[in-house]
Design a protein around this motif. Structure first.
Motif, PDB file in Angstrom:
ATOM      1  N   GLU B 113       0.780  -1.275   0.054  1.00 41.98           N
ATOM      2  CA  GLU B 113       0.041   0.057   0.048  1.00 41.98           C
ATOM      3  C   GLU B 113       0.814   1.215   0.064  1.00 41.98           C
ATOM      4  O   GLU B 113       1.755   1.335   0.601  1.00 41.98           O
ATOM      5  N   LYS B 114       0.345   2.209  -0.761  1.00 43.02           N
ATOM      6  CA  LYS B 114       1.219   3.313  -0.667  1.00 43.02           C
ATOM      7  C   LYS B 114       1.170   4.077   0.425  1.00 43.02           C
ATOM      8  O   LYS B 114       2.024   4.836   0.938  1.00 43.02           O
ATOM      9  N   ASP B 115      -0.227   4.259   0.851  1.00 40.28           N
ATOM     10  CA  ASP B 115      -0.212   5.022   2.339  1.00 40.28           C
ATOM     11  C   ASP B 115      -0.313   4.164   3.563  1.00 40.28           C
ATOM     12  O   ASP B 115      -1.386   3.559   3.719  1.00 40.28           O
ATOM     13  N   GLY B 116       0.893   3.957   4.187  1.00 40.25           N
ATOM     14  CA  GLY B 116       0.778   3.195   5.314  1.00 40.25           C
ATOM     15  C   GLY B 116       1.545   3.749   6.162  1.00 40.25           C
ATOM     16  O   GLY B 116       1.765   5.033   6.208  1.00 40.25           O
TER      17      GLY B 116
END
Lengths: 332, 236
Positions: B113-116
């Motif tokens: 995931e990109k936003d983690g």
């Protein structure tokens, strides 16, 4: 004997008599003699106080060697002098020295608080540049206000995602750490590039018209923009509450205060210029500021999702939609 | 030596003379023995110390360094006005703490995931560059603490937050829910306050009195951001 002779020679070559030097320093006024700025009278400068302390420590009677004390006096004198004289008269150390950058952080707690208050509550007729900065810009305020705004946007935005996820479990909550980077780059670029453009434009324009007035310094412009972002920090903190009208209210209030401060500071500098140019410049400044506020609000904050429609279970009367997550009782 | 003997003897006759007043009258002649040995007890110890650390076994070195780190940990956990952290600064403790924190906070590499959460490098950069920025800030404001002493103090005061991270990870093994979150919030808040108090006890004295708040605010922001990262950690 030779030891003392060497010290004497050093002192003579410097051209200073310790007793005369001490008296000369004592005659200097205690603090900056200027009218209270931004509603506060400030005490003696720390450099001056520290310098005075060191001078008293080095004041030994007799001929005790004072070479080391004199060096520290000179350092303290430079610092005291640099903090007591206005910027134009200071002897500027080279940009490769630490003292050059120390001159940008020569502020006290009370001064920083006064400047923040001056930009949070702009008063008509009181230009931030003239009354709060007084030609002594600092870099502490802009840097740490931008840092606070960065983290306020990222953390508050994350909170709004958390609250949205509790309303709608289909959203996936993640810490979204990349938003810290995005916020930091946005805010710091805004506070460095837009003042650069404004300063460059004012210099070019002032040079073209042969204006006799003192031009706006780059650091003062950065300082003005940095402090003007201070209304956004409480707005960003409160934006986590996912209520749409509150967002608009807070955003409008913060933008209004911030833009008013900017306009009131820039207005005296543009007196005597053609109206078209003044209007164009001020509207560009306001447009960029509004874009920043709007962009931050839209990108970092998650709007509250609508309540997901309840699945068609048996005997649920219409209009009594229960929010997701609460146990549903079938049957009334 | 004859002249110096006279000086104390003269004190009974007239007004007390200031110290060293008669020294300028001394001329060094052949009679006065000016050679000799000044023995400072510490000096010889230090010389022995220096030569012996090269020859000692690695185990001795490591144990000694670990003991120094452990002593400083105790000083952070029970903050008192002592100078040990400042005088014998070392950066081993901050490195150990930062690596531990970054290892625990990083999101797994399988998570695409990109936003983690933050990556290991992001936590590392935030801790070290945050500490460097705060140190530069306090030096620019006129503090008289040295660069590495300040880094040492800021790094060691992450210890309570590392303990909070360990506790949070243990608590996360239980079932998720509001109680889980409340316990973690409580622990993180307490450790955050402990970190601030510990670092302020060491750092605040180095600033001039009218700039203390200016130097303490960035420390507050720094530990707040680390606490936020700990609190929002979600295991994947």
């Amino acid at each position: 004997m030779t030891r003392f002779a060497r010290v004497e020679g050093h002192r003579r070559s410097v051209g200073r008599d310790p007793r005369g030097g001490v008296q000369r320093r004592r005659e200097r006024p205690a603090g900056p003699t200027r009218s209270p700025a931004c509603g506060g009278d400030h005490g003696p400068r720390p450099g001056g106080a520290g310098g005075r302390r060191r001078r008293h420590g080095g004041e030994a009677p007799g001929r005790a060697p004072q070479a080391w004390a004199e060096l520290s006096w000179r350092q303290a004198d430079m610092r005291a002098g640099s903090s007591q004289l206005p910027q134009a008269e200071r002897q500027q150390p080279g940009f490769w020295t630490f003292e050059y950058y120390q001159s940008f952080f020569d502020v006290d707690t009370s001064q920083v608080l006064d400047r923040i208050k001056g930009s949070l509550l702009p008063r008509p007729g009181h230009s931030f540049l003239r009354h709060c900065l007084r030609h002594r810009p600092d870099l502490y305020g802009p840097f740490w206000i931008c840092a606070s705004l960065t983290f306020a946007l990222a953390i508050s935005g994350n909170l709004s995602l958390l609250l949205a996820q509790r309303r709608d479990p289909s959203l996936h909550y993640t810490p979204q750490f990349h938003k810290v980077t995005a916020a930091g780059i946005t805010v710091y670029c805004y506070v460095s590039l837009v003042p650069l453009a404004l300063w460059g434009f004012l210099r070019w324009h002032g040079g073209a018209r042969g204006r006799p007035r003192r031009p706006l310094g780059f650091l003062e412009t950065v300082c003005l923009y940095g402090y003007s972002l201070s209304p956004f920090v409480p707005a960003a903190v409160l934006w986590f509450v996912p209520v749409a009208w509150l967002h608009w209210l807070l955003g409008g209030l913060a933008l209004g205060l911030s833009a008013a401060g900017l306009v009131m500071a820039l207005w005296p500098l543009l007196r005597g210029d053609p109206r078209v140019m003044v209007a164009a410049l001020l509207s560009t400044v306001l447009l960029l500021h509004s874009l920043l506020a709007l962009g931050c609000e839209l990108y970092f904050f998650q709007p509250l999702p609508p309540v997901p429609p309840a699945p068609l279970t048996t005997a649920l009367p219409p209009g009594s939609q229960l929010p997701a997550g609460t146990p549903r009782t079938t049957g009334t | 030596m004859a002249e110096t003997v006279d000086v104390p003897g003269d004190s009974g006759t007239g007004s007390p003379r200031p110290l060293f007043a008669g020294l300028s009258d001394i001329s060094i002649s052949q009679d006065i023995p000016v050679e000799g040995e000044i023995t400072i007890p510490m000096r010889s110890q230090i010389r022995e110390f220096d030569s012996s650390t090269l020859n000692e076994s690695v185990q001795n070195t490591i144990v000694r360094d670990l003991k120094a780190v452990g002593k400083k940990f105790m000083h952070v956990l029970y903050p008192r006005k002592s100078n040990t952290l400042l005088r014998d600064w070392d950066l081993w403790g901050p490195l150990i703490l930062c690596v531990t924190l970054a290892l625990m906070l990083q999101r797994g590499s399988v998570d695409s995931e990109k936003d983690g959460g933050p990556q290991f490098a992001e936590v590392f950069v935030i801790v070290w560059f945050g500490a460097i920025t705060i140190t530069l800030n306090s030096k620019l404001l006129g503090g008289n603490i040295s660069f590495f002493q300040s880094l040492c103090v800021l790094g060691y005061c992450i210890l309570p937050l590392t303990v909070a991270m360990l506790v949070c990870r243990l608590v996360l093994f239980a079932e998720p829910g509001p109680i889980n979150f409340t316990v973690r919030l409580f622990v993180v808040i307490i450790m955050f306050v402990w970190s601030i108090v510990a670092s302020t006890a060491f750092l605040a004295d180095s600033q001039p009195p009218n700039r203390k708040a200016l130097a303490v605010y960035p420390v507050f922001l720094f530990y707040f951001v680390i606490s936020w990262m700990i609190l929002t950690f979600t295991p994947q």
